[in-house]
Design a protein around this motif. Structure first.
Motif, PDB file in Angstrom:
ATOM      1  N   GLY A 267       0.822  -1.216   0.000  1.00  0.00           N
ATOM      2  CA  GLY A 267       0.000   0.000   0.000  1.00  0.00           C
ATOM      3  C   GLY A 267       0.848   1.256   0.000  1.00  0.00           C
ATOM      4  O   GLY A 267       0.408   2.322   0.440  1.00  0.00           O
ATOM      5  N   GLN A 268       2.098   1.142  -0.441  1.00  0.00           N
ATOM      6  CA  GLN A 268       2.980   2.319  -0.505  1.00  0.00           C
ATOM      7  C   GLN A 268       3.725   2.274  -1.817  1.00  0.00           C
ATOM      8  O   GLN A 268       4.107   1.201  -2.271  1.00  0.00           O
ATOM      9  N   SER A 269       3.986   3.452  -2.370  1.00  0.00           N
ATOM     10  CA  SER A 269       4.759   3.526  -3.613  1.00  0.00           C
ATOM     11  C   SER A 269       6.222   3.754  -3.288  1.00  0.00           C
ATOM     12  O   SER A 269       6.540   4.292  -2.224  1.00  0.00           O
ATOM     13  N   PRO A 270       7.105   3.400  -4.225  1.00  0.00           N
ATOM     14  CA  PRO A 270       8.508   3.812  -4.059  1.00  0.00           C
ATOM     15  C   PRO A 270       8.588   5.337  -4.016  1.00  0.00           C
ATOM     16  O   PRO A 270       7.712   6.021  -4.563  1.00  0.00           O
ATOM     17  N   LYS A 271       9.636   5.837  -3.367  1.00  0.00           N
ATOM     18  CA  LYS A 271       9.810   7.298  -3.283  1.00  0.00           C
ATOM     19  C   LYS A 271       9.936   7.877  -4.695  1.00  0.00           C
ATOM     20  O   LYS A 271      10.704   7.374  -5.496  1.00  0.00           O
ATOM     21  N   VAL A 272       9.172   8.939  -4.986  1.00  0.00           N
ATOM     22  CA  VAL A 272       9.278   9.484  -6.340  1.00  0.00           C
ATOM     23  C   VAL A 272       9.685  10.955  -6.391  1.00  0.00           C
ATOM     24  O   VAL A 272       9.771  11.514  -7.468  1.00  0.00           O
ATOM     25  N   GLN A 273       9.922  11.593  -5.277  1.00  0.00           N
ATOM     26  CA  GLN A 273      10.461  12.954  -5.378  1.00  0.00           C
ATOM     27  C   GLN A 273      11.298  13.282  -4.158  1.00  0.00           C
ATOM     28  O   GLN A 273      11.093  12.714  -3.093  1.00  0.00           O
ATOM     29  N   SER A 274      12.255  14.168  -4.342  1.00  0.00           N
ATOM     30  CA  SER A 274      13.152  14.519  -3.240  1.00  0.00           C
ATOM     31  C   SER A 274      13.640  15.938  -3.391  1.00  0.00           C
ATOM     32  O   SER A 274      13.682  16.464  -4.500  1.00  0.00           O
ATOM     33  N   TYR A 275      14.040  16.516  -2.261  1.00  0.00           N
ATOM     34  CA  TYR A 275      14.825  17.759  -2.302  1.00  0.00           C
ATOM     35  C   TYR A 275      16.265  17.315  -2.163  1.00  0.00           C
ATOM     36  O   TYR A 275      16.615  16.666  -1.180  1.00  0.00           O
ATOM     37  N   LEU A 276      17.063  17.612  -3.157  1.00  0.00           N
ATOM     38  CA  LEU A 276      18.417  17.086  -3.092  1.00  0.00           C
ATOM     39  C   LEU A 276      19.458  18.094  -3.577  1.00  0.00           C
ATOM     40  O   LEU A 276      19.133  19.135  -4.157  1.00  0.00           O
TER      41      LEU A 276
END
Ligand SMILES: C[S@@+](CC[C@H](N)C(=O)[O-])C[C@H]1O[C@@H](n2cnc3c(N)ncnc32)[C@H](O)[C@@H]1O
Length: 284
Positions: A267-276
């Motif tokens: 019920g969770q997606s892979p991480k798809v955005q970040s502040y980097l």
């Protein structure tokens, strides 16, 4: 192959490893480990924290599912910003420091395949303190080799233990070093200066012309710490590209469909955005 297709190969292996230990309780265990990792990553700049424990297969599955494909894609995007060739010879050496989960290597391979770069061989050192990562990527070298002839070696090395790195030198001969989400992982353990000694050894012993790709959480604590290591403490490393504290998304082609079976389970997606933040460095 997309990054998610490569990651799915590792996930299937890790899931089988976890099932052998946890049986039907594995899915619940993995969900707990996803929460554990997310909590740990929220306090990376807490100087009194303890190291994150990746040994358990449920934790390694949680990491690879949530973070490996997107971190790999940030490595691809970082390499696309480099204004010079990063693969100088047909037999290139790559060292992924803190590269155990495979994000860096799949990113570099994807970049090579997408850019049409022809290499006779890519020799890769996954340099990591957690030995348990060794099986995951060395065993799927064949699948990676489909697009680029790659030879994957796992090099156990703990940057807080000089005895583990004083006698290992091969990884230092790399043409390209990746430091993806690694500096923020170990900064808190540098209060005695032991990790600073590791950075010094790395920059001192890297060959002339070697490139370094740094990708990490966009936060001034990590940017300033890392910038000190390569720029304030020495003058033989120059910055070819930098990007500070900005939002980045994996590219459109990196759809998560190939891991849909796991998305449905957790019920969770892979991480798809970040502040980097990104630095591309070159040793003179
Ligand atoms: C956040 S993960 C980053 C993994 C990968 N580079 C990525 O971008 O997804 C941090 C990695 O550093 C490794 N690590 C943590 N502490 C370490 C240490 N003291 N020495 C070497 N590796 C360490 C962990 O095992 C883990 O593989």
């Amino acid at each position: 192959m997309t990054l998610f297709e490569l990651v799915k190969l590792a996930l299937d292996e890790l899931y089988a490893e976890g099932s052998a230990i946890y049986g039907s309780a594995l899915d619940a265990e993995i969900k707990k480990r996803m929460a554990y990792l997310s909590m740990c990553y929220g306090s990376l700049n807490n100087m009194s924290r303890t190291p994150i424990d990746y040994k358990d297969p449920a934790t390694r599955f949680a990491y690879v599912y949530k973070y490996t494909a997107s971190h790999g894609d940030y490595v691809v995007q970082a390499l696309q910003s480099v204004p010079v060739a990063v693969f100088p010879s047909s037999n290139t050496r790559l060292s992924c420091i803190g590269g155990g989960p495979g994000s860096d290597i799949v990113g570099v391979i994807k970049f090579i395949a997408d850019s049409g770069i022809k290499l006779d061989r890519l020799t890769c050192y996954l340099v990591d303190g957690e030995q348990a990562w060794a099986d995951t990527w060395t065993e799927i070298g064949d699948a990676l080799s489909a697009s680029v002839p790659v030879n994957v070696n796992f090099q156990p090395l703990d940057v807080t233990q000089p005895s583990t790195w004083s006698s290992q030198k091969k990884f230092l001969s790399a043409d390209l070093f990746t430091l993806s989400y690694f500096v923020s992982e170990v900064m808190a353990f540098d209060q005695t200066g032991v990790v600073t000694q590791f950075w010094k050894m790395l920059f001192d012993e890297a060959k002339s012309g070697a490139k370094f790709v740094y990708v990490d959480n966009g936060h001034s604590d990590f940017n300033e710490y890392f910038d000190y290591q390569w720029s304030k403490a020495r003058s033989d490393v120059k910055c070819l590209y930098s990007f500070d504290n900005n939002r980045m998304l994996p590219r459109f082609s990196e759809q998560t469909d190939s891991v849909a079976i796991y998305k449905a389970k957790f019920g969770q997606s892979p991480k798809v955005q970040s502040y980097l933040s990104i630095r591309i460095l070159e040793k003179s």
